[in-house]
Write a protein that holds these residues in place. Structure first.
Motif, PDB file in Angstrom:
ATOM      1  N   ALA A  79      39.879  50.259  36.179  1.00  0.00           N
ATOM      2  CA  ALA A  79      38.737  49.709  35.442  1.00  0.00           C
ATOM      3  C   ALA A  79      37.823  49.050  36.469  1.00  0.00           C
ATOM      4  O   ALA A  79      38.203  48.893  37.637  1.00  0.00           O
ATOM      5  N   VAL A  80      36.633  48.657  36.022  1.00  0.00           N
ATOM      6  CA  VAL A  80      35.599  48.235  36.970  1.00  0.00           C
ATOM      7  C   VAL A  80      36.072  47.130  37.926  1.00  0.00           C
ATOM      8  O   VAL A  80      35.981  47.279  39.148  1.00  0.00           O
ATOM      9  N   THR A  81      36.598  46.031  37.382  1.00  0.00           N
ATOM     10  CA  THR A  81      36.931  44.888  38.241  1.00  0.00           C
ATOM     11  C   THR A  81      38.066  45.193  39.233  1.00  0.00           C
ATOM     12  O   THR A  81      37.897  44.982  40.441  1.00  0.00           O
ATOM     13  N   PRO A  82      39.239  45.703  38.774  1.00  0.00           N
ATOM     14  CA  PRO A  82      40.299  46.018  39.751  1.00  0.00           C
ATOM     15  C   PRO A  82      39.869  47.084  40.748  1.00  0.00           C
ATOM     16  O   PRO A  82      40.210  47.015  41.927  1.00  0.00           O
ATOM     17  N   TRP A  83      39.091  48.059  40.262  1.00  0.00           N
ATOM     18  CA  TRP A  83      38.649  49.141  41.141  1.00  0.00           C
ATOM     19  C   TRP A  83      37.739  48.599  42.253  1.00  0.00           C
ATOM     20  O   TRP A  83      37.932  48.896  43.427  1.00  0.00           O
ATOM     21  N   ALA A  84      36.757  47.780  41.841  1.00  0.00           N
ATOM     22  CA  ALA A  84      35.801  47.252  42.824  1.00  0.00           C
ATOM     23  C   ALA A  84      36.526  46.411  43.874  1.00  0.00           C
ATOM     24  O   ALA A  84      36.250  46.497  45.075  1.00  0.00           O
ATOM     25  N   MET A  85      37.477  45.591  43.429  1.00  0.00           N
ATOM     26  CA  MET A  85      38.212  44.730  44.363  1.00  0.00           C
ATOM     27  C   MET A  85      39.125  45.585  45.252  1.00  0.00           C
ATOM     28  O   MET A  85      39.250  45.318  46.455  1.00  0.00           O
ATOM     29  N   ALA A  86      39.751  46.595  44.661  1.00  0.00           N
ATOM     30  CA  ALA A  86      40.660  47.449  45.437  1.00  0.00           C
ATOM     31  C   ALA A  86      39.899  48.231  46.513  1.00  0.00           C
ATOM     32  O   ALA A  86      40.388  48.361  47.643  1.00  0.00           O
ATOM     33  N   MET A  87      38.718  48.722  46.177  1.00  0.00           N
ATOM     34  CA  MET A  87      37.959  49.492  47.157  1.00  0.00           C
ATOM     35  C   MET A  87      37.526  48.609  48.330  1.00  0.00           C
ATOM     36  O   MET A  87      37.271  49.094  49.422  1.00  0.00           O
TER      37      MET A  87
END
Lengths: 107, 226
Positions: free
Chosen positions: B105-113
């Motif tokens: 999802a947006v938040t985990p994805w953005a932080m993971a990237m």
């Protein structure tokens, strides 16, 4: 099963399929593949339309907030984002401006 | 150790943003007269706020569930490119990377990237699961709380809380305009927004997204061919 439940079930399956397909094809379909880029563009455009419609012409209870308060709240959020960065601060700052103006107009 | 570190990271600003927006979602479901079970299932199993909000907004329109679902799927269509982009960074081959599936999802994805490329490969999946599980739990608890407190909030206070979602996505979209293709998609989405008012309500968001997104895609192709 009601329409709301059926719609939710279909959305859950659709989202799982998109996530699963993404993980499955990773390595085979490059992130710059035309289909992936088109899907990303449609996703962003849909989200933009959702946000702008919620500010300019919302339905339901959101319409109780005056247009000026909605517009100022979004402007404040974006301004704080470009000024300080982050995620929580811009959202909370925009919410504070929206609340303050809504209270002013509703006083 | 790496799991705990990811949990702590998730409990900072990302949790605040997630909590506010899912609190607002819980309140929105309550205001729409739909049940708590539906709200929790949407929050935890869809776990993609744009689609959740589009579905909720479209459910009230005539035309049955199909256009509502298509509009919501389009709003969450970014899951596909997000998963494609994230998978190579997760480490772990084969089935292990599918543990991440429900949490993209947006938040985990953005932080993971942002974080995964700097991390040793064996730690990546553990970090992602720690961060994502925490965010997912915060989302569920906040949805429940928003649903419960909504009836206690009056008029414009409840409306202001519901306005958190457009604000949140407005900020995410503004942040993405740093990249030219995303900027074009946002601009074309803005230009297509009047369609929301012109098209039948059930197809409005999907129609605007398809027209705006396709125009942005063609615009990008044209720019690259020059």
């Amino acid at each position: 099963m009601s329409n709301a439940e059926l719609a939710l079930l279909l959305l859950i399956l659709g989202c799982a399929a998109m996530r699963g397909a993404g993980l499955l094809v990773a390595g085979r379909l490059r992130t710059d593949h035309p289909f992936v880029r088109w899907a990303a563009a449609v996703s962003l455009a849909t989200l933009t339309a959702f946000v702008l419609a919620a500010v300019v012409a919302p339905g339901g209870i959101l319409a109780e907030i005056p247009l000026a308060a909605r517009g100022a709240g979004l402007t404040a959020s974006v301004s704080i984002l470009f000024w300080r960065g982050g995620l929580a601060l811009p959202v909370l700052g925009g919410l504070a401006v929206t609340l303050a103006l809504a209270a002013l107009f509703n006083a | 150790m790496i799991f705990r570190s990811a949990v702590c990271e998730a409990l900072g600003a990302p949790a605040l943003a997630m909590a506010t927006t899912f609190l607002a979602f819980g309140a929105a479901v309550q205001a729409a007269g739909i049940g708590l079970g539906w709200a929790l299932a949407a929050a935890q199993l869809v776990y993609g706020m744009p689609g959740q909000m589009v579905l909720l907004a479209a459910l009230g329109a005539p035309g049955g569930p199909l256009p509502a679902v298509l509009g919501a799927v389009a709003a969450n269509a970014r899951f596909l490119p997000m998963a494609v982009a994230l998978a190579p960074w997760l480490g772990g081959r084969g089935a292990a990377r599918f543990l991440a599936l429900p949490f993209i999802a947006v938040t985990p994805w953005a932080m993971a990237m942002r974080r995964l490329p700097q991390m040793p490969v064996p730690e990546r999946l553990t970090w992602f699961l720690g961060f994502a599980l925490t965010s997912w739990t915060v989302a569920g608890l906040s949805t429940w709380l928003g649903f419960v407190i909504a009836p206690m909030l009056q008029g414009w206070v409840l409306a202001a809380l519901l306005f958190v979602n457009p604000l949140y996505f407005g900020v995410i979209l503004a942040g993405e305009t740093r990249f030219a293709p995303a900027r074009r998609a946002v601009l074309c989405g803005m230009a297509a927004t009047p369609l929301v008012l012109l098209l039948p309500a059930s197809w409005a968001l999907l129609g605007a997204g398809l027209v705006g997104g396709t125009a942005a895609f063609l615009w990008s192709l044209r720019v690259e061919q020059r």
